[in-house]
Design a protein around this motif. Structure first.
Motif, mmCIF file in Angstrom:
data_model
loop_
_atom_site.group_PDB
_atom_site.id
_atom_site.type_symbol
_atom_site.label_atom_id
_atom_site.label_comp_id
_atom_site.label_asym_id
_atom_site.label_seq_id
_atom_site.Cartn_x
_atom_site.Cartn_y
_atom_site.Cartn_z
ATOM 1 N N ASP A 1 42.306 15.563 29.428
ATOM 2 C CA ASP A 1 41.464 16.498 28.678
ATOM 3 C C ASP A 1 40.016 16.041 28.600
ATOM 4 O O ASP A 1 39.127 16.833 28.284
ATOM 5 N N GLN A 2 39.755 14.773 28.893
ATOM 6 C CA GLN A 2 38.409 14.221 28.840
ATOM 7 C C GLN A 2 37.744 14.161 30.219
ATOM 8 O O GLN A 2 36.606 13.715 30.332
ATOM 9 N N MET A 3 38.443 14.621 31.241
ATOM 10 C CA MET A 3 37.958 14.446 32.613
ATOM 11 C C MET A 3 37.455 15.775 33.185
ATOM 12 O O MET A 3 38.241 16.663 33.511
ATOM 13 N N PHE B 1 31.906 13.652 38.815
ATOM 14 C CA PHE B 1 32.941 12.881 38.133
ATOM 15 C C PHE B 1 34.068 12.528 39.099
ATOM 16 O O PHE B 1 34.654 11.447 39.018
ATOM 17 N N PHE B 2 34.382 13.434 40.007
ATOM 18 C CA PHE B 2 35.393 13.162 41.026
ATOM 19 C C PHE B 2 35.039 11.899 41.804
ATOM 20 O O PHE B 2 35.897 11.049 42.057
ATOM 21 N N GLU B 3 33.779 11.766 42.192
ATOM 22 C CA GLU B 3 33.359 10.585 42.944
ATOM 23 C C GLU B 3 33.515 9.324 42.109
ATOM 24 O O GLU B 3 33.909 8.268 42.623
ATOM 25 N N GLN B 4 33.235 9.405 40.830
ATOM 26 C CA GLN B 4 33.418 8.245 39.952
ATOM 27 C C GLN B 4 34.882 7.827 39.908
ATOM 28 O O GLN B 4 35.207 6.647 40.014
ATOM 29 N N VAL B 5 35.751 8.810 39.735
ATOM 30 C CA VAL B 5 37.179 8.522 39.635
ATOM 31 C C VAL B 5 37.714 7.989 40.957
ATOM 32 O O VAL B 5 38.503 7.045 40.993
ATOM 33 N N ARG B 6 37.265 8.578 42.038
ATOM 34 C CA ARG B 6 37.737 8.156 43.353
ATOM 35 C C ARG B 6 37.385 6.695 43.633
ATOM 36 O O ARG B 6 38.147 5.974 44.281
ATOM 37 N N ARG B 7 36.257 6.235 43.131
ATOM 38 C CA ARG B 7 35.803 4.864 43.399
ATOM 39 C C ARG B 7 36.396 3.840 42.427
ATOM 40 O O ARG B 7 36.182 2.638 42.598
ATOM 41 N N ALA C 1 46.690 9.243 34.719
ATOM 42 C CA ALA C 1 45.798 10.402 34.655
ATOM 43 C C ALA C 1 44.919 10.481 35.892
ATOM 44 O O ALA C 1 44.635 11.571 36.395
ATOM 45 N N ARG C 2 44.494 9.336 36.409
ATOM 46 C CA ARG C 2 43.666 9.315 37.618
ATOM 47 C C ARG C 2 44.402 9.940 38.797
ATOM 48 O O ARG C 2 43.829 10.739 39.555
ATOM 49 N N VAL C 3 45.676 9.598 38.956
ATOM 50 C CA VAL C 3 46.455 10.149 40.072
ATOM 51 C C VAL C 3 46.585 11.665 39.927
ATOM 52 O O VAL C 3 46.393 12.414 40.897
ATOM 53 N N ILE C 4 46.900 12.138 38.732
ATOM 54 C CA ILE C 4 47.046 13.578 38.515
ATOM 55 C C ILE C 4 45.723 14.290 38.737
ATOM 56 O O ILE C 4 45.660 15.348 39.388
ATOM 57 N N TYR C 5 44.644 13.711 38.233
ATOM 58 C CA TYR C 5 43.310 14.305 38.396
ATOM 59 C C TYR C 5 42.958 14.438 39.877
ATOM 60 O O TYR C 5 42.524 15.509 40.336
#
Length: 292
Positions: free
Chosen positions: A94-96, A102-108, A121-125
């Motif tokens: 809910d915070q993502m 933001f996708f690039e941040q999470v991917r890295r 949550a990272r995997v689901i996102y």
């Protein structure tokens, strides 16, 4: 490019909230899980799924005793997070925001530095926002699928909580498939949905871990199946309809199953066939099964 915001994060729809996975996985069997379960053997022991993916057959079957495993450490961490900390996983999602930045941040991110619920949550996102929902990593294990710009919920609360309840009774392992064969006993059922033998297009997406699944791995799988067959373990394997597949798994009962490949960019090539191998005759006559 369309930018998506927080309003797309969750869904509370009650439509089909039960009996299905909380993620979609390339090559997953969500569409065909009911037909595969209909062809289940008369097993009385443990259910094993050593190529977990979305675990669609597990969620359809709801076995009382199950061991789910995969060689992908992030997928395993995600399933453990959903099993143990579903509320924390959903709160994190809910915070993502669904944005390219933001996708690039999470991917890295280095997943090993994250708490379990953050890792899940990272995997689901990434599964919901990456191009075509693919999970592909380089040889260093770094996620390298581009942003997909999809406006869709990250999760359905009812589905995720129902999945959490089902997973709470299962053992979830990070392991190569041979671990399931070493530990299974007579009367168990092993359902196998490995990366498919390539036939072009969608089948070439097979780097789900830092290694790949090669022809010799399929041959190793076939050898393990024959050893398990001698011990009285029930087996079902899905794979591509190719000459190589038929040769490697020759000797098992084989059926054809009509499928659809959404991952293929050319719509005309999305309709295809899978092969389903078993070491038993399905409880229903094969002509009576819708897809066999």
């Amino acid at each position: 490019m369309t930018t998506m915001g927080l309003q797309t994060i969750s869904s509370t729809s009650a439509t089909r909230g039960d009996g299905r996975s909380f993620i979609k996985w390339a090559g997953g069997k969500t569409r065909y899980a009911d037909q595969l379960v209909a062809a289940a053997p008369p097993y009385e022991g443990c259910y094993w799924e050593p190529f977990m993916g979305s675990a669609a057959v597990f969620f359809e079957l709801r076995p009382s005793k199950a061991v789910l495993s995969d060689a992908n450490p992030e997928l395993v961490a995600c399933f453990r997070a959903v099993a143990q900390e579903p509320e924390l996983v959903m709160a994190k999602l809910d915070q993502m925001p669904n944005t390219p930045e933001f996708f690039e941040q999470v991917r890295r991110q280095d997943p090993e530095e994250l708490e379990l619920h953050d890792r899940g949550a990272r995997v689901i996102y990434l599964n919901k926002t990456a191009f075509r929902g693919l999970w592909r990593v380089n040889r260093k294990g770094q996620f390298n699928v581009p942003y997909g710009a999809y406006d869709r919920p990250y999760y359905n609360r009812r589905t995720l909580l129902t999945a959490s309840k089902a997973l709470s009774d299962a053992e979830i392992r990070e392991a190569d498939f041979d671990a399931a064969f070493k530990n299974s006993i007579k009367g168990d059922w092993i359902f196998l949905d490995p990366p498919y033998i390539p036939e072009g297009g969608y089948s070439d997406f097979k780097r789900y871990t830092s290694g790949q699944f090669h022809d010799h791995d399929h041959e190793r799988l076939a050898e393990a199946m024959w050893e398990a067959d001698k011990r009285g373990v029930f087996l079902m394997l899905t794979n591509s309809d190719t000459d190589a597949t038929r040769a490697i798994f020759k000797g098992f009962n084989v059926h054809r199953m009509a499928t659809r490949r959404d991952i293929n960019l050319q719509s005309a090539k999305r309709s295809s066939w899978d092969l389903v191998f078993t070491n038993y005759e399905p409880k229903a006559h094969q002509e009576e099964l819708t897809l066999f």
